[in-house]
Design an enzyme around this catalytic site. Structure first.
Site, PDB file in Angstrom:
ATOM      1  NE  ARG A 264      31.754  49.258  49.008  1.00  0.00           N
ATOM      2  CZ  ARG A 264      32.226  48.894  50.194  1.00  0.00           C
ATOM      3  NH1 ARG A 264      33.458  48.396  50.287  1.00  0.00           N
ATOM      4  NH2 ARG A 264      31.499  49.032  51.275  1.00  0.00           N
TER       5      ARG A 264
ATOM      6  NE  ARG B 108      40.052  44.954  45.150  1.00  0.00           N
ATOM      7  CZ  ARG B 108      40.084  45.531  46.357  1.00  0.00           C
ATOM      8  NH1 ARG B 108      39.323  46.576  46.600  1.00  0.00           N
ATOM      9  NH2 ARG B 108      40.884  45.075  47.290  1.00  0.00           N
TER      10      ARG B 108
ATOM     11  CD  GLU C  62      38.553  44.750  54.731  1.00  0.00           C
ATOM     12  OE1 GLU C  62      39.700  45.098  54.399  1.00  0.00           O
ATOM     13  OE2 GLU C  62      37.586  45.522  54.742  1.00  0.00           O
TER      14      GLU C  62
ATOM     15  CB  SER D 170      35.474  46.896  57.745  1.00  0.00           C
ATOM     16  OG  SER D 170      36.412  47.873  58.054  1.00  0.00           O
TER      17      SER D 170
END
Length: 424
Positions: free
Chosen positions: A258, A273, A347, A350
């Site tokens: 990502r 992240r 988080e 998902s």
RNA sequence: GGAGAGGUGGCUGAGUGGCUGAAAGCGACGGUUUGCUAAACCGUUAUACGGGGUCAUGCCCGUAUCCCGGGUUCGAAUCCCGGCCUCUCCGCCA
């Protein structure tokens, strides 16, 4: 992808849906292109009919009569060419606009602008209270020499890292535990390509919206996937399945890539992240049935909760509001795991339900019992993603002396190791 | 990377310019026959879009689709160009 017939019949519903999701989308332009395209196609069809009819007659004619008929057809051909040029021009525009239309959210999704308006459904597990000053996962991991951010950055820039020794072992143990749990539940394990054709990214809904989040290999018109959901969901694209073979339940482990474009300055610290990580993902292809899809949604949510419970991590489940939903999702449940260093839930999972949205783009259908063809429904959820989950594991299982206790469920996968002490 | 061969319906496989949405076989489905099963026989067996019709389904008409995209032609599965993919041989290689 939505059904254009539904949009034609009820444009206001789609206008409202886009507004609720906070996604801008020019439906009027789409409807205009659609109407012009249909007009051209209808007229072209009439000309084709005339051509086909005349062609058969010409085959029977001879001499001057044949020459005259052919001359007439040449005239008709010019008009056909004009119309087909119009169609050729409008069709890509139509496709392009269709790919941007959001799928309306389910009625039970709470209205809201962004993630601050997500609705908590439940909390599970006790949040640990420390009787010493806890360290964060980077402090712990660096001291134990199991996480090396500096050298990861040296190799590949910011948001990169290296796991080593017991850290890398624990990472693999978590992934393997996740795979074993899912296989035991009857999910079919697969390995899949992580560098895929752009059509696959488009089919799963990651392109064109979100294209800037992917690493592109433009020379080959391919992209690195951000999740195994992409190749697994697209596995059956273009196929017609038998209804008796539904649902298909798949699980796959892949590295995920990502770019985190637009996230500059956000979550820059630690392993939260990052540009690459490994994830075990579950995917279900089910029949075209709303209540069945909702039941599968609960099932994949439960699977992930089982995983967190096995690791002994406290978490909460939230019902994601309309403004925080993606383009294709009709409903999404996030699982957020307690992370001491953030002082909050973060988080980790998902779970998404799409109805036909992805199956239409990917053209995944099945033959129903009554003989008709229907689009499948698709769903997916994280089983576990690491190293993000190492944040709560390391931080919650840390001891006052800086060591980390290995969660019992992971020990069989780590050669029986009970504690990470730095000499590992 | 070099050289060849090839991509036709659920499958096998015919088909080199109009009679081919596509022979034949297999499979599947329906039916007949039949203590049961099997066999035999008869029939059915693509999808998308547009139009018509119906309360609705069935249905009727049209167009497109023989890997994809262009071209030639009054007319293309069939001829030409480009692309993608598969297979075989050689080379290289984890």
């Amino acid at each position: 992808m939505i059904d254009i017939k539904l949009l034609r019949a009820n444009p206001d519903e789609y206008r409202q849906a886009a507004r609720a999701k906070n996604i801008s989308c020019d439906l009027d332009a789409l409807l205009d292109v659609d109407r012009r395209l249909l007009d051209a196609q209808r007229e072209l069809q009439d000309i084709k009919t005339a051509q086909n009819k005349a062609g058969k007659e010409i085959a029977q004619l001879q001499g001057p009569a044949k020459q005259a008929a052919i001359a007439q057809m040449t005239e008709l051909k010019k008009r056909a060419k004009e119309l087909s040029d119009t169609v050729t021009e409008l069709e890509p525009k139509f496709q392009e606009l269709m790919l941007l239309v959001p799928q309306p959210a389910d009625p039970e999704v709470p209205l809201g602008r962004d993630d601050t308006e997500n609705v908590e459904l439940r909390r599970v597990g006790e949040v640990r209270k420390f009787d010493f000053t806890p360290k964060d996962h980077i402090e712990l991991g660096t001291a134990l020499d199991i996480i090396d951010v500096d050298r990861g950055v040296k190799l590949a820039g910011s948001r990169n890292y290296v796991l080593k020794g017991a850290g890398a072992l624990m990472h693999q143990a978590i992934l393997r535990l996740a795979l074993d749990q899912m296989v035991a539940k009857g999910y079919t394990l697969m390995t899949v390509p992580v560098l895929v054709n752009e059509s696959v990214m488009e089919g799963t809904g990651y392109f064109p919206v979100g294209r800037d989040q992917a690493y592109l290999c433009e020379r080959d018109a391919q992209a690195l996937v951000g999740t195994a959901e992409v190749p697994v969901t697209a596995y059956h694209c273009g196929e017609i399945l038998a209804e008796a073979d539904l649902p298909r339940k798949y699980v796959a482990l892949s590295t995920c890539f990502r770019r985190e474009a637009g996230a500059a300055g956000k979550d820059t610290y630690g392993l939260y992240r990052i540009h690459y990580f490994d994830k075990v993902e579950q995917v279900i292809l089910g029949p075209n049935d709303v209540s069945a899809s909702k039941a599968f949604h609960q099932e994949i949510l439960r699977n992930s909760e089982d995983m967190l419970n096995a690791l002994g991590l406290p978490y909460r489940v939230v019902n994601v509001c309309t403004g925080d939903l993606g383009q294709g999702q009709v409903q999404k449940f996030d699982i957020e795991t307690w992370m001491p260093s953030r002082g909050n839930y973060g988080e980790t999972h998902s779970a998404s339900r799409f109805y036909e949205f992805q199956a239409r783009r990917l053209n995944i259908r099945y033959r129903a019992a009554d003989g008709s063809l229907k689009f499948c429904h698709t769903l997916n959820n994280t089983v576990i993603a690491s190293p993000r989950v190492l944040i709560p594991v390391l931080e919650l299982y840390q001891n006052a002396d800086g060591s980390v206790t290995v969660p019992p469920a992971l020990r069989p996968y780590m050669g029986g190791m009970e504690r990470i002490t730095g000499r590992a």
